[in-house]
Design an enzyme around this catalytic site. Structure first.
Site, PDB file in Angstrom:
ATOM      1  N   CYS A   1      38.143  47.604  37.237  1.00  0.00           N
ATOM      2  CA  CYS A   1      38.085  46.450  38.135  1.00  0.00           C
ATOM      3  C   CYS A   1      39.506  45.916  38.289  1.00  0.00           C
ATOM      4  O   CYS A   1      40.244  45.786  37.309  1.00  0.00           O
ATOM      5  CB  CYS A   1      37.163  45.368  37.578  1.00  0.00           C
ATOM      6  SG  CYS A   1      35.486  45.948  37.338  1.00  0.00           S
TER       7      CYS A   1
ATOM      8  N   ASN B   1      41.912  34.398  35.338  1.00  0.00           N
ATOM      9  CA  ASN B   1      42.958  34.301  34.322  1.00  0.00           C
ATOM     10  C   ASN B   1      44.035  35.326  34.636  1.00  0.00           C
ATOM     11  O   ASN B   1      43.798  36.521  34.506  1.00  0.00           O
ATOM     12  CB  ASN B   1      42.376  34.602  32.935  1.00  0.00           C
ATOM     13  CG  ASN B   1      41.534  33.457  32.436  1.00  0.00           C
ATOM     14  OD1 ASN B   1      41.951  32.302  32.457  1.00  0.00           O
ATOM     15  ND2 ASN B   1      40.320  33.762  32.011  1.00  0.00           N
TER      16      ASN B   1
ATOM     17  N   CYS C   1      38.272  50.047  29.083  1.00  0.00           N
ATOM     18  CA  CYS C   1      37.113  50.184  29.977  1.00  0.00           C
ATOM     19  C   CYS C   1      37.476  51.154  31.088  1.00  0.00           C
ATOM     20  O   CYS C   1      38.591  51.126  31.601  1.00  0.00           O
ATOM     21  CB  CYS C   1      36.736  48.824  30.568  1.00  0.00           C
ATOM     22  SG  CYS C   1      35.276  48.912  31.655  1.00  0.00           S
TER      23      CYS C   1
ATOM     24  N   SER D   1      28.264  40.838  36.798  1.00  0.00           N
ATOM     25  CA  SER D   1      29.553  40.485  37.387  1.00  0.00           C
ATOM     26  C   SER D   1      29.529  40.855  38.859  1.00  0.00           C
ATOM     27  O   SER D   1      29.554  42.028  39.200  1.00  0.00           O
ATOM     28  CB  SER D   1      30.671  41.250  36.668  1.00  0.00           C
ATOM     29  OG  SER D   1      30.765  40.794  35.342  1.00  0.00           O
ATOM     30  N   LEU D   2      29.471  39.852  39.712  1.00  0.00           N
ATOM     31  CA  LEU D   2      29.300  40.113  41.149  1.00  0.00           C
ATOM     32  C   LEU D   2      30.661  40.146  41.850  1.00  0.00           C
ATOM     33  O   LEU D   2      31.046  41.163  42.422  1.00  0.00           O
ATOM     34  CB  LEU D   2      28.380  39.027  41.724  1.00  0.00           C
ATOM     35  CG  LEU D   2      27.557  39.376  42.948  1.00  0.00           C
ATOM     36  CD1 LEU D   2      26.845  40.700  42.795  1.00  0.00           C
ATOM     37  CD2 LEU D   2      26.551  38.259  43.215  1.00  0.00           C
ATOM     38  N   HIS D   3      31.351  39.039  41.873  1.00  0.00           N
ATOM     39  CA  HIS D   3      32.750  38.939  42.318  1.00  0.00           C
ATOM     40  C   HIS D   3      33.017  39.175  43.801  1.00  0.00           C
ATOM     41  O   HIS D   3      34.144  38.988  44.252  1.00  0.00           O
ATOM     42  CB  HIS D   3      33.669  39.841  41.483  1.00  0.00           C
ATOM     43  CG  HIS D   3      33.535  39.654  40.002  1.00  0.00           C
ATOM     44  ND1 HIS D   3      33.368  38.416  39.422  1.00  0.00           N
ATOM     45  CD2 HIS D   3      33.536  40.538  38.979  1.00  0.00           C
ATOM     46  CE1 HIS D   3      33.272  38.557  38.105  1.00  0.00           C
ATOM     47  NE2 HIS D   3      33.366  39.835  37.813  1.00  0.00           N
TER      48      HIS D   3
ATOM     49  N   SER E   1      26.469  41.334  29.558  1.00  0.00           N
ATOM     50  CA  SER E   1      27.145  41.192  30.848  1.00  0.00           C
ATOM     51  C   SER E   1      27.523  42.571  31.352  1.00  0.00           C
ATOM     52  O   SER E   1      28.147  43.354  30.644  1.00  0.00           O
ATOM     53  CB  SER E   1      28.408  40.337  30.673  1.00  0.00           C
ATOM     54  OG  SER E   1      29.155  40.316  31.870  1.00  0.00           O
TER      55      SER E   1
ATOM     56  N   CYS F   1      39.281  35.006  28.882  1.00  0.00           N
ATOM     57  CA  CYS F   1      38.106  35.665  29.424  1.00  0.00           C
ATOM     58  C   CYS F   1      38.521  36.881  30.234  1.00  0.00           C
ATOM     59  O   CYS F   1      39.295  36.774  31.166  1.00  0.00           O
ATOM     60  CB  CYS F   1      37.413  34.665  30.332  1.00  0.00           C
ATOM     61  SG  CYS F   1      35.933  35.291  31.068  1.00  0.00           S
TER      62      CYS F   1
ATOM     63  N   CYS G   1      31.591  35.684  21.536  1.00  0.00           N
ATOM     64  CA  CYS G   1      31.842  36.667  22.594  1.00  0.00           C
ATOM     65  C   CYS G   1      32.293  37.975  21.940  1.00  0.00           C
ATOM     66  O   CYS G   1      33.267  38.006  21.196  1.00  0.00           O
ATOM     67  CB  CYS G   1      32.912  36.119  23.532  1.00  0.00           C
ATOM     68  SG  CYS G   1      33.333  37.260  24.855  1.00  0.00           S
TER      69      CYS G   1
ATOM     70  N   GLY H   1      35.180  45.930  27.576  1.00  0.00           N
ATOM     71  CA  GLY H   1      34.319  47.087  27.786  1.00  0.00           C
ATOM     72  C   GLY H   1      33.064  46.804  28.584  1.00  0.00           C
ATOM     73  O   GLY H   1      32.686  45.655  28.803  1.00  0.00           O
ATOM     74  N   GLU H   2      32.426  47.892  29.017  1.00  0.00           N
ATOM     75  CA  GLU H   2      31.175  47.796  29.767  1.00  0.00           C
ATOM     76  C   GLU H   2      30.030  48.145  28.811  1.00  0.00           C
ATOM     77  O   GLU H   2      29.830  49.317  28.469  1.00  0.00           O
ATOM     78  CB  GLU H   2      31.221  48.760  30.966  1.00  0.00           C
ATOM     79  CG  GLU H   2      29.895  48.965  31.670  1.00  0.00           C
ATOM     80  CD  GLU H   2      29.165  47.674  32.042  1.00  0.00           C
ATOM     81  OE1 GLU H   2      29.763  46.811  32.697  1.00  0.00           O
ATOM     82  OE2 GLU H   2      27.987  47.535  31.657  1.00  0.00           O
TER      83      GLU H   2
ATOM     84  N   CYS I   1      40.939  42.774  36.228  1.00  0.00           N
ATOM     85  CA  CYS I   1      40.644  42.740  34.790  1.00  0.00           C
ATOM     86  C   CYS I   1      41.700  43.518  34.020  1.00  0.00           C
ATOM     87  O   CYS I   1      41.938  44.694  34.315  1.00  0.00           O
ATOM     88  CB  CYS I   1      39.255  43.339  34.546  1.00  0.00           C
ATOM     89  SG  CYS I   1      38.843  43.509  32.796  1.00  0.00           S
TER      90      CYS I   1
ATOM     91  N   GLU J   1      39.126  41.863  19.825  1.00  0.00           N
ATOM     92  CA  GLU J   1      39.017  40.446  19.508  1.00  0.00           C
ATOM     93  C   GLU J   1      37.598  39.978  19.744  1.00  0.00           C
ATOM     94  O   GLU J   1      36.948  40.411  20.695  1.00  0.00           O
ATOM     95  CB  GLU J   1      39.926  39.637  20.448  1.00  0.00           C
ATOM     96  CG  GLU J   1      41.379  39.729  20.086  1.00  0.00           C
ATOM     97  CD  GLU J   1      42.270  39.012  21.095  1.00  0.00           C
ATOM     98  OE1 GLU J   1      43.381  38.652  20.710  1.00  0.00           O
ATOM     99  OE2 GLU J   1      41.869  38.812  22.245  1.00  0.00           O
TER     100      GLU J   1
HETATM  101  N1  SAH Z   1      32.244  44.789  31.524  1.00  0.00           N
HETATM  102  C1  SAH Z   1      31.366  43.684  31.571  1.00  0.00           C
HETATM  103  C2  SAH Z   1      31.594  42.656  30.468  1.00  0.00           C
HETATM  104  C3  SAH Z   1      33.024  42.299  30.109  1.00  0.00           C
HETATM  105  S1  SAH Z   1      33.967  41.372  31.227  1.00  0.00           S
HETATM  106  C4  SAH Z   1      31.401  43.020  32.913  1.00  0.00           C
HETATM  107  O1  SAH Z   1      32.260  43.348  33.710  1.00  0.00           O
HETATM  108  O2  SAH Z   1      30.519  42.209  33.173  1.00  0.00           O
HETATM  109  C5  SAH Z   1      33.361  39.695  31.086  1.00  0.00           C
HETATM  110  C6  SAH Z   1      33.609  38.880  32.360  1.00  0.00           C
HETATM  111  O3  SAH Z   1      34.992  38.527  32.517  1.00  0.00           O
HETATM  112  C7  SAH Z   1      33.233  39.651  33.626  1.00  0.00           C
HETATM  113  O4  SAH Z   1      32.501  38.853  34.507  1.00  0.00           O
HETATM  114  C8  SAH Z   1      34.585  39.974  34.195  1.00  0.00           C
HETATM  115  O5  SAH Z   1      34.516  40.254  35.556  1.00  0.00           O
HETATM  116  C9  SAH Z   1      35.380  38.750  33.864  1.00  0.00           C
HETATM  117  N2  SAH Z   1      36.821  38.947  33.993  1.00  0.00           N
HETATM  118  C10 SAH Z   1      37.521  40.095  33.909  1.00  0.00           C
HETATM  119  N3  SAH Z   1      38.834  39.886  34.101  1.00  0.00           N
HETATM  120  C11 SAH Z   1      38.988  38.561  34.311  1.00  0.00           C
HETATM  121  C12 SAH Z   1      40.112  37.733  34.554  1.00  0.00           C
HETATM  122  N4  SAH Z   1      41.342  38.226  34.605  1.00  0.00           N
HETATM  123  N5  SAH Z   1      39.894  36.419  34.721  1.00  0.00           N
HETATM  124  C13 SAH Z   1      38.653  35.898  34.643  1.00  0.00           C
HETATM  125  N6  SAH Z   1      37.548  36.640  34.397  1.00  0.00           N
HETATM  126  C14 SAH Z   1      37.709  37.961  34.248  1.00  0.00           C
HETATM  127 FE1  SF4 Z   2      35.342  46.863  32.656  1.00  0.00          FE
HETATM  128 FE2  SF4 Z   2      34.080  44.508  32.934  1.00  0.00          FE
HETATM  129 FE3  SF4 Z   2      36.772  44.663  33.052  1.00  0.00          FE
HETATM  130 FE4  SF4 Z   2      35.304  45.682  35.029  1.00  0.00          FE
HETATM  131  S1  SF4 Z   2      35.424  43.504  34.426  1.00  0.00           S
HETATM  132  S2  SF4 Z   2      37.067  46.682  34.063  1.00  0.00           S
HETATM  133  S3  SF4 Z   2      33.560  46.459  33.935  1.00  0.00           S
HETATM  134  S4  SF4 Z   2      35.497  45.098  31.292  1.00  0.00           S
END
Ligand code: SAH
Ligand code: SF4
Length: 362
Positions: free
Chosen positions: A115, A295, A111, A218-220, A196, A338, A104, A164-165, A118, A91
């Site tokens: 994480c 989300n 991926c 993406s720090l988190h 990202s 997202c 986007c 994806g990354e 995600c 998408e």
């Molecule tokens: N792989 C890359 C880019 C794709 S993810 C990365 O991790 O940066 C894009 C963003 O969405 C990242 O910051 C990711 O951590 C965030 N994300 C992933 N799962 C999510 C969720 N369930 N709710 C909100 N943001 C999320």
């Molecule tokens: Fe992959 Fe980004 Fe999702 Fe982590 S947050 S699993 S790096 S898509």
């Protein structure tokens, strides 16, 4: 052998045309037809010599991924579902805002980085997208949206924040970035194209050398113990190395700050103490924070932080002089989210529980 011209970087297209005996400026004309006008039929590229068009038709195609659906939400967000083979789909989402329009884009099917929060990560890795599949997302969206009455492009910004990354599909992503930036293609500014990443340290350095664009990381989590748990990639590239890579990137980058993305997980990473720890961690990195309310998805095991907790967290960062924005929910009625973009054409279980697309608020 038939080649797909959407797979070629700008230089690749020039070399291809040269191999057909054509001058470089022909490649530029061809790029304008393909990318700016969204034309895939060589016979309609009327300012190219007939002989050139015939040579093209003999060995090349312009083949974007097949369009499966195109939906627009009540608030103007729009989502395209594209077929990428064997029951998989990707998408891409367009988010209109005052003064800009952001697309986007995805870089892989699934991926590998797993994480915890995600849903793409939970699906596992399927494969890298080709250049044609990455740029094809912009090709379709640009064809659908075009320009405004003043002749300005509707898509002013691209973020690689879909599935994806991006930095683990490096060569294809760099070629796609070069097409996005090329004046004969999409002509986007480097400051308005954002990669990202979860923090692939060597690839961040390589990106700076090969194709510097805006960077979001993406720090988190504010420490290695928590980040190791939430994002296994941290065990390979821990925070100290990641912060050093960010500092080096920002020294010579199109934007003079890094955007840190931080997903707000209830009771996990969202206390004022975590925010203070973040301030210390990022002290030497010029940065802005983008706080993303989590989300949820089925069996995620996480919940979204309460609005009050997010505001408090944002407050701590702001008091320390760090700009922090909160993404807000949009596009509810077309089911786009997202970090949760679709991986499959087949209906998913609990579809109604998936949540909403978000956008950056300023
Ligand atoms: N792989 C890359 C880019 C794709 S993810 C990365 O991790 O940066 C894009 C963003 O969405 C990242 O910051 C990711 O951590 C965030 N994300 C992933 N799962 C999510 C969720 N369930 N709710 C909100 N943001 C999320
Ligand atoms: Fe992959 Fe980004 Fe999702 Fe982590 S947050 S699993 S790096 S898509």
């Amino acid at each position: 052998m038939t080649v797909n011209l959407l797979d070629f970087s700008p230089n690749g297209l020039i070399r291809f045309c040269e191999a057909l005996g054509e001058k470089p400026f022909r490649a530029k004309q061809l790029a304008r037809w393909i990318h700016q006008f969204g034309e895939s039929d060589f016979s309609r590229m009327t300012d190219l010599a007939r002989a050139f068009r015939e040579k093209l038709a003999g060995g090349a195609v312009v083949r974007p991924p097949q369009l499966l659906s195109d939906k627009t939400a009540a608030d103007g967000t729009r989502k395209w579902l594209l077929e990428v083979g064997t029951g998989n789909a990707i998408e891409s989402v367009f988010i209109p805002e005052t003064g800009r329009g952001t697309l986007c884009v995805s870089s892989q099917v699934g991926c590998a980085l797993a994480c915890q929060f995600c849903s793409t990560g939970r699906q596992g890795f399927n494969r890298d997208l080709s250049v044609a599949e990455i740029i094809g997302q912009l090709w379709w969206a640009n064809k659908a949206l075009g320009r405004d009455p003043k002749g300005e492009r509707i898509i002013s910004n691209v973020v690689l924040m879909g599935m994806g990354e991006p930095l683990l599909n490096f060569e294809n992503v760099v070629a796609a970035l070069e097409i996005m930036l090329d004046d004969n293609a999409y002509g986007l500014s480097r400051r308005r194209v954002t990669v990202s990443t979860s923090g692939i340290v060597p690839a961040i350095e390589e990106l700076q050398r090969r194709c510097p664009v805006a960077l979001a990381v993406s720090l988190h989590a504010p420490n290695d113990t928590l980040r190791d748990e939430l994002m296994p990639v941290n065990r390979k590239y821990p925070l100290k190395e990641l912060m050093a890579a960010c500092r080096r990137y920002v020294k010579d980058a199109p934007r003079d700050f890094i955007t840190f993305e931080y997903v707000m997980l209830d009771g996990v990473n969202d206390t004022p103490a975590h925010a203070r720890e973040l301030v210390r961690l990022t002290r030497d990195v010029p940065c802005k924070f983008n706080l993303i309310p989590f989300n949820p998805f089925p069996d995620s095991g996480f919940a979204r932080s309460a609005p009050d907790a997010i505001r408090r967290f944002q407050g701590v960062l702001m008091e320390e002089g760090i700009v922090a924005t909160v993404r807000r929910t949009r596009g509810d009625d077309i089911d786009a989210a997202c970090g949760q973009l679709a991986g499959q054409v087949a209906p998913r279980a609990h579809k109604s529980q998936r949540t909403k697309m978000t956008e950056v608020t300023r």
